[in-house]
Design a protein around this motif. Sequence first.
Motif, PDB file in Angstrom:
ATOM      1  N   PRO A 223      76.515  51.992  54.185  1.00 35.36           N
ATOM      2  CA  PRO A 223      75.730  51.342  55.233  1.00 35.36           C
ATOM      3  C   PRO A 223      74.840  52.351  55.959  1.00 35.36           C
ATOM      4  O   PRO A 223      73.660  52.097  56.197  1.00 35.36           O
ATOM      5  CB  PRO A 223      76.802  50.768  56.167  1.00 35.36           C
ATOM      6  CG  PRO A 223      77.999  50.589  55.301  1.00 35.36           C
ATOM      7  CD  PRO A 223      77.955  51.703  54.303  1.00 35.36           C
ATOM      8  N   MET A 224      75.408  53.497  56.282  1.00 31.21           N
ATOM      9  CA  MET A 224      74.654  54.647  56.770  1.00 31.21           C
ATOM     10  C   MET A 224      75.022  55.826  55.885  1.00 31.21           C
ATOM     11  O   MET A 224      76.194  56.153  55.737  1.00 31.21           O
ATOM     12  CB  MET A 224      75.020  54.981  58.216  1.00 31.21           C
ATOM     13  CG  MET A 224      74.282  56.197  58.770  1.00 31.21           C
ATOM     14  SD  MET A 224      75.173  57.024  60.111  1.00 31.21           S
ATOM     15  CE  MET A 224      76.440  57.935  59.201  1.00 31.21           C
ATOM     16  N   SER A 225      74.032  56.453  55.276  1.00 34.06           N
ATOM     17  CA  SER A 225      74.301  57.590  54.401  1.00 34.06           C
ATOM     18  C   SER A 225      74.608  58.814  55.248  1.00 34.06           C
ATOM     19  O   SER A 225      73.738  59.296  55.983  1.00 34.06           O
ATOM     20  CB  SER A 225      73.092  57.868  53.493  1.00 34.06           C
ATOM     21  OG  SER A 225      72.861  56.765  52.645  1.00 34.06           O
ATOM     22  N   GLY A 226      75.824  59.319  55.161  1.00 31.33           N
ATOM     23  CA  GLY A 226      76.243  60.427  56.002  1.00 31.33           C
ATOM     24  C   GLY A 226      75.938  61.790  55.429  1.00 31.33           C
ATOM     25  O   GLY A 226      75.244  62.607  56.043  1.00 31.33           O
ATOM     26  N   SER A 227      76.423  62.059  54.236  1.00 33.76           N
ATOM     27  CA  SER A 227      76.317  63.400  53.664  1.00 33.76           C
ATOM     28  C   SER A 227      74.879  63.809  53.378  1.00 33.76           C
ATOM     29  O   SER A 227      74.563  64.998  53.343  1.00 33.76           O
ATOM     30  CB  SER A 227      77.142  63.481  52.380  1.00 33.76           C
ATOM     31  OG  SER A 227      78.518  63.320  52.673  1.00 33.76           O
ATOM     32  N   ALA A 228      73.989  62.842  53.177  1.00 33.41           N
ATOM     33  CA  ALA A 228      72.580  63.155  52.940  1.00 33.41           C
ATOM     34  C   ALA A 228      71.833  63.431  54.238  1.00 33.41           C
ATOM     35  O   ALA A 228      70.652  63.772  54.202  1.00 33.41           O
ATOM     36  CB  ALA A 228      71.901  62.019  52.185  1.00 33.41           C
ATOM     37  N   GLY A 229      72.514  63.257  55.375  1.00 30.31           N
ATOM     38  CA  GLY A 229      71.876  63.601  56.633  1.00 30.31           C
ATOM     39  C   GLY A 229      71.677  62.468  57.602  1.00 30.31           C
ATOM     40  O   GLY A 229      70.678  62.420  58.313  1.00 30.31           O
ATOM     41  N   VAL A 230      72.632  61.531  57.655  1.00 25.58           N
ATOM     42  CA  VAL A 230      72.591  60.404  58.588  1.00 25.58           C
ATOM     43  C   VAL A 230      71.308  59.597  58.393  1.00 25.58           C
ATOM     44  O   VAL A 230      70.383  59.620  59.203  1.00 25.58           O
ATOM     45  CB  VAL A 230      72.738  60.870  60.058  1.00 25.58           C
ATOM     46  CG1 VAL A 230      72.804  59.673  61.001  1.00 25.58           C
ATOM     47  CG2 VAL A 230      74.002  61.724  60.233  1.00 25.58           C
ATOM     48  N   ILE A 231      71.261  58.899  57.266  1.00 29.40           N
ATOM     49  CA  ILE A 231      70.134  58.025  56.950  1.00 29.40           C
ATOM     50  C   ILE A 231      70.525  56.599  57.326  1.00 29.40           C
ATOM     51  O   ILE A 231      71.389  55.991  56.697  1.00 29.40           O
ATOM     52  CB  ILE A 231      69.750  58.124  55.465  1.00 29.40           C
ATOM     53  CG1 ILE A 231      69.408  59.574  55.111  1.00 29.40           C
ATOM     54  CG2 ILE A 231      68.574  57.203  55.155  1.00 29.40           C
ATOM     55  CD1 ILE A 231      69.148  59.808  53.647  1.00 29.40           C
ATOM     56  N   VAL A 232      69.921  56.102  58.378  1.00 25.77           N
ATOM     57  CA  VAL A 232      70.275  54.813  58.965  1.00 25.77           C
ATOM     58  C   VAL A 232      69.491  53.706  58.270  1.00 25.77           C
ATOM     59  O   VAL A 232      68.298  53.864  57.995  1.00 25.77           O
ATOM     60  CB  VAL A 232      69.964  54.828  60.478  1.00 25.77           C
ATOM     61  CG1 VAL A 232      70.349  53.507  61.133  1.00 25.77           C
ATOM     62  CG2 VAL A 232      70.691  55.997  61.154  1.00 25.77           C
ATOM     63  N   PRO A 233      70.117  52.563  57.972  1.00 26.56           N
ATOM     64  CA  PRO A 233      69.374  51.500  57.285  1.00 26.56           C
ATOM     65  C   PRO A 233      68.284  50.913  58.172  1.00 26.56           C
ATOM     66  O   PRO A 233      68.471  50.758  59.381  1.00 26.56           O
ATOM     67  CB  PRO A 233      70.459  50.450  56.993  1.00 26.56           C
ATOM     68  CG  PRO A 233      71.479  50.663  58.057  1.00 26.56           C
ATOM     69  CD  PRO A 233      71.510  52.154  58.271  1.00 26.56           C
ATOM     70  N   PRO A 234      67.140  50.585  57.606  1.00 26.39           N
ATOM     71  CA  PRO A 234      66.103  49.900  58.383  1.00 26.39           C
ATOM     72  C   PRO A 234      66.565  48.494  58.758  1.00 26.39           C
ATOM     73  O   PRO A 234      67.474  47.930  58.137  1.00 26.39           O
ATOM     74  CB  PRO A 234      64.912  49.833  57.417  1.00 26.39           C
ATOM     75  CG  PRO A 234      65.247  50.752  56.292  1.00 26.39           C
ATOM     76  CD  PRO A 234      66.719  50.832  56.220  1.00 26.39           C
ATOM     77  N   GLN A 235      65.933  47.934  59.745  1.00 24.35           N
ATOM     78  CA  GLN A 235      66.253  46.575  60.178  1.00 24.35           C
ATOM     79  C   GLN A 235      66.057  45.590  59.021  1.00 24.35           C
ATOM     80  O   GLN A 235      65.010  45.565  58.389  1.00 24.35           O
ATOM     81  CB  GLN A 235      65.370  46.186  61.364  1.00 24.35           C
ATOM     82  CG  GLN A 235      65.593  47.027  62.599  1.00 24.35           C
ATOM     83  CD  GLN A 235      64.615  46.709  63.713  1.00 24.35           C
ATOM     84  OE1 GLN A 235      64.003  45.644  63.726  1.00 24.35           O
ATOM     85  NE2 GLN A 235      64.457  47.625  64.656  1.00 24.35           N
ATOM     86  N   GLY A 236      67.094  44.809  58.746  1.00 23.50           N
ATOM     87  CA  GLY A 236      67.019  43.772  57.722  1.00 23.50           C
ATOM     88  C   GLY A 236      67.291  44.228  56.307  1.00 23.50           C
ATOM     89  O   GLY A 236      67.404  43.398  55.398  1.00 23.50           O
ATOM     90  N   TYR A 237      67.416  45.529  56.081  1.00 23.91           N
ATOM     91  CA  TYR A 237      67.554  46.064  54.721  1.00 23.91           C
ATOM     92  C   TYR A 237      68.869  45.635  54.069  1.00 23.91           C
ATOM     93  O   TYR A 237      68.880  45.116  52.939  1.00 23.91           O
ATOM     94  CB  TYR A 237      67.446  47.583  54.769  1.00 23.91           C
ATOM     95  CG  TYR A 237      67.748  48.284  53.468  1.00 23.91           C
ATOM     96  CD1 TYR A 237      66.784  48.403  52.472  1.00 23.91           C
ATOM     97  CD2 TYR A 237      68.999  48.843  53.226  1.00 23.91           C
ATOM     98  CE1 TYR A 237      67.052  49.054  51.285  1.00 23.91           C
ATOM     99  CE2 TYR A 237      69.284  49.492  52.038  1.00 23.91           C
ATOM    100  CZ  TYR A 237      68.312  49.598  51.076  1.00 23.91           C
ATOM    101  OH  TYR A 237      68.595  50.249  49.889  1.00 23.91           O
ATOM    102  N   LEU A 238      69.978  45.862  54.746  1.00 26.23           N
ATOM    103  CA  LEU A 238      71.279  45.530  54.162  1.00 26.23           C
ATOM    104  C   LEU A 238      71.434  44.018  53.963  1.00 26.23           C
ATOM    105  O   LEU A 238      72.020  43.568  52.971  1.00 26.23           O
ATOM    106  CB  LEU A 238      72.409  46.073  55.029  1.00 26.23           C
ATOM    107  CG  LEU A 238      72.505  47.602  55.120  1.00 26.23           C
ATOM    108  CD1 LEU A 238      73.586  48.008  56.104  1.00 26.23           C
ATOM    109  CD2 LEU A 238      72.779  48.215  53.746  1.00 26.23           C
ATOM    110  N   LYS A 239      70.897  43.251  54.899  1.00 27.36           N
ATOM    111  CA  LYS A 239      70.936  41.789  54.748  1.00 27.36           C
ATOM    112  C   LYS A 239      70.187  41.360  53.494  1.00 27.36           C
ATOM    113  O   LYS A 239      70.642  40.475  52.756  1.00 27.36           O
ATOM    114  CB  LYS A 239      70.326  41.124  55.978  1.00 27.36           C
ATOM    115  CG  LYS A 239      70.347  39.598  55.920  1.00 27.36           C
ATOM    116  CD  LYS A 239      69.721  38.975  57.166  1.00 27.36           C
ATOM    117  CE  LYS A 239      69.723  37.452  57.067  1.00 27.36           C
ATOM    118  NZ  LYS A 239      69.079  36.827  58.259  1.00 27.36           N
TER     119      LYS A 239
END
Length: 445
Positions: A223-239
Motif C-alpha cells: 500500500p505504501m512502498s517502504g524500502s524504496a523510500g516511502v512511496i505513498v499511493p496517489p489518490q484513487g490508485y489502490l481503489k
Amino acid sequence: MTNIAKSRLTQAQLDAHWMAYTGNRQFKKDPRIITAASGHYYTDLDGRKIFDGLSGLWTCGLGHSVPAINEAVAEQVKTLDYSPAFQFGHEKSFLLAEQITQFMPEGLNRIFFTGSGSESVDTALKVARAYWRKKGMGTKTKFIGRAKGYHGASVSGFSVGGIPANRTLYGQGLESYHLPHTQVPGTEFSKGMAEQGKERAEDLINLITMHDASNIAAVIVEPMSGSAGVIVPPQGYLKRLREICDQHNILLIFDEVITAFGRMGAKTGADAFGVVPDAITMAKQVTNGVIPMGAVAFKQEIYDTFMDTGGQDYMLEIPHGYTYSAHPIACAAGLASLGEIKKQGLIERVSNMSAAWENSVHQLKGASSMITDIRNYGFAAGITIAPMGNEPAKRPFQIAMAMWDKGYYVRYGADTIQLAPPFTTEQSEIDSVINALGETIKQQS
C-alpha cells in the motif's frame, strides 16, 4: 581504541558473520556495534544513546524493552518453549489469530502463521496459485508486482519485487511482470497522497491484455512502498487496482509487512487507504520485533475453498507451513505487542501526531539543493538525495553515517534517507532528529 577492540571481537569473529544487506567490507573496518536498547534509544560501544529513527527496522513501534512483552516472553519460555507446528496446536496461536483479525479489514479473518515477511509473501503467492487450481483454473500462475516494490529476500520475493539491486544478481525467478511505480513528475514534495499518479493503475490493464487474465494469479503491491523510500499511493490508485482485479478475476495482495498495526495511523494500510484486498501479508510490528514472526490474513472464501475441496477431514488441505509457524514464544510476544497497541491507543496517537510529523519533515524542503523530494504518510517519511556523479547511494550512506556519529539512527537505501520513529515519539524528539538531519545534509553539501 577502535570499535573492534572495544567490542572484544576478533577479526576472525567479525569475518565469520556474512551480514545481511550490509556492506561487509566497510562495516568490518569500523563496526557499528549496538549493545543495548530501551525506549526510543539504542546504546553503542561508547555508551552513547542513539535515537532510533527507524523503529528498529520498521519493527519496534512500541519502542524497545517493553515490560509487558518481556514478561510475556519470559513466562512463555518457562511454560512452553516449543510446540510442534504440524498436526498439534497450543492455545496462544488461536488467541493471537483471533486478535489479529480485529486489526484486519472485515472478511480477512483466516490467519496463516509464518516466520517472517519473506515467508509471508511466499505463503500468499503459493496460496494464490493453489486457490486457482482448486477453482479449476490452473493456468493462473503468473504474478504482477510493481517497480520499486519490495517483497522480501526469497526467490518469490525478488521475483515480484521491483528494486533492481535486489534482482539483477540472481537471474531468473518466478514468471512475473511489473507495473510502473507511482512517482510521476509534478508530485515532488507532496504531503501525504499526491493528486497525480492514479493513471499509473491503468497500466495493469495493458499487462492483463498482454498476458491474459487466464494466466495471472495475483497482483501484489505494498500500500505504501517502504524500502524504496516511502512511496505513498496517489489518490484513487489502490481503489483502481482493486476495480481492475475484480473485473478480470485476479487476486489482489497487499504486502503490509511495514504498514500493518499502526505505522499509517490506522490498523492497516488497507484501512488507511480505504481498499480491501484478498490477502494481507504482515510481520515486523506483530511482535514489536522481539521475536521473528509473520502471518498472512486471507479472505474467508479463500480458506473455505481449501476446506471444501480438502478430501477426508484428516487429510492436509494445503501441504504448506514452516517449523516455526505459530511458535509459542512468538505468539506470546504478539499477544502482548498487539495488546499494548490497543491499551496505549497508539494507532490513534500516530494518527493524531501525523500532521505534526508531516510539518516537521517538510521543513527540510529547501534546506539543501541535494534534497530533490520528500514524501510522508503516518509515521514514515522518505527523502530523496541527489546523486553524487553515478553513485546514487553514496550521499545517503554518508548522511546516515554522519547522523550515527551525532546520535541518530536513520536508514539509507539507494538514493533515499528513510525515517519511521516509534509510535510513542515525542515532539521534542521529532524536532531533534529533523534538525540534526537538516544540519547533516547541509554539511554534506
